[in-house]
Design an enzyme around this catalytic site. Sequence first.
Site, PDB file in Angstrom:
ATOM      1  N   TYR A  82       0.842  -1.208   0.000  1.00  0.00           N
ATOM      2  CA  TYR A  82       0.000   0.000   0.000  1.00  0.00           C
ATOM      3  C   TYR A  82       0.873   1.254   0.000  1.00  0.00           C
ATOM      4  O   TYR A  82       0.625   2.202  -0.757  1.00  0.00           O
ATOM      5  CB  TYR A  82      -0.920  -0.026   1.226  1.00  0.00           C
ATOM      6  CG  TYR A  82      -1.856   1.171   1.316  1.00  0.00           C
ATOM      7  CD1 TYR A  82      -2.960   1.273   0.467  1.00  0.00           C
ATOM      8  CD2 TYR A  82      -1.637   2.184   2.245  1.00  0.00           C
ATOM      9  CE1 TYR A  82      -3.825   2.356   0.548  1.00  0.00           C
ATOM     10  CE2 TYR A  82      -2.490   3.271   2.333  1.00  0.00           C
ATOM     11  CZ  TYR A  82      -3.585   3.350   1.483  1.00  0.00           C
ATOM     12  OH  TYR A  82      -4.431   4.433   1.561  1.00  0.00           O
ATOM     13  N   LYS A 106       1.056   4.273  -2.829  1.00  0.00           N
ATOM     14  CA  LYS A 106       0.758   5.688  -2.583  1.00  0.00           C
ATOM     15  C   LYS A 106       1.978   6.582  -2.851  1.00  0.00           C
ATOM     16  O   LYS A 106       1.819   7.742  -3.249  1.00  0.00           O
ATOM     17  CB  LYS A 106       0.230   5.866  -1.154  1.00  0.00           C
ATOM     18  CG  LYS A 106      -1.167   5.265  -0.963  1.00  0.00           C
ATOM     19  CD  LYS A 106      -2.183   5.889  -1.922  1.00  0.00           C
ATOM     20  CE  LYS A 106      -3.602   5.436  -1.661  1.00  0.00           C
ATOM     21  NZ  LYS A 106      -4.590   6.090  -2.538  1.00  0.00           N
TER      22      LYS A 106
END
Length: 237
Positions: free
Chosen positions: A141, A145
């Site tokens: 994740y 990002k």
Amino acid sequence: AVTGAGRGIGAAIAQELARRGFEVACLVRGDAPAAPAGAPGRIARIGCDIRDPQAVADALAAADALPGGLKGIVNNAGVQQDGAARDFPLAAFEAMLATNVIGTFSVAQQGYPLLRARGGGLIVNIGSMWDKMGVRRYAAYCASKAAVAALGRCLAAEWARDGIRVLTVAPGYVDTPMTHDALEDERVRAFLKSRVPMGRAASAEEVARLVASLYGEDIAMFTGDTLYIDGGHGIGQ
Ligand code: NDP
């Protein structure tokens, strides 16, 4: 146009934009939120899975056909999965990149000619405070990002002369369906209270107000940057 606007931060952004008088196209897989009572702007639902490039093309064309045409894109749709790095499934890593990075890029790429034809516009990509942090169990994740912020910088540089600005809004902890269960945990609340200068998670409405405010002003020199909305969490102490 707002992707992933069916719930959470995306729904709050769509509603805040409608409250400020914008015509909002919600690119969603499920239902779109209703416009708040008395809002001067309207909300339209357009079905779209951002992992499907043809669906993205069709949805953006439909958004551009609404009154006023396409003036901006909020790339909000995203997924999150945690797990120990030592055995995190590569397929799960790829799925996260497919939505958070490739999906975001695809929507921006296909929105580009439409925005350009209308003289420019603003793309806001929703990143994360974790784009620069080392977080246990969130390698995939966090990588996705960090890539969103990198995309924002590169697209801003490439499209500035077309009048298209690209900004990244990077929230810290926000109370949404994605995080609600974790935020109910007393230990997480205690962590936020001690580590976040503001002492709590943000509401989706607070993030939405920041995003919507960016559409309220057309400041040509303001592009490429990442704006953190994390109650001061990222600045450390
Ligand atoms: P939610 O899980 O509540 O909502 C995510 C939305 O994205 C859902 O509506 C979901 O639709 C949609 N979505 C996911 N995949 C796709 C896809 N392939 N095509 C279209 N829509 C899709 O999450 P949040 O509101 O919390 O998160 C919104 C964004 O903010 C995400 O990018 C997230 O990473 C980011 N963020 C969130 C933080 C938080 O603490 N909540 C912190 C920092 C960043 P469906 O209902 O169909 O699954």
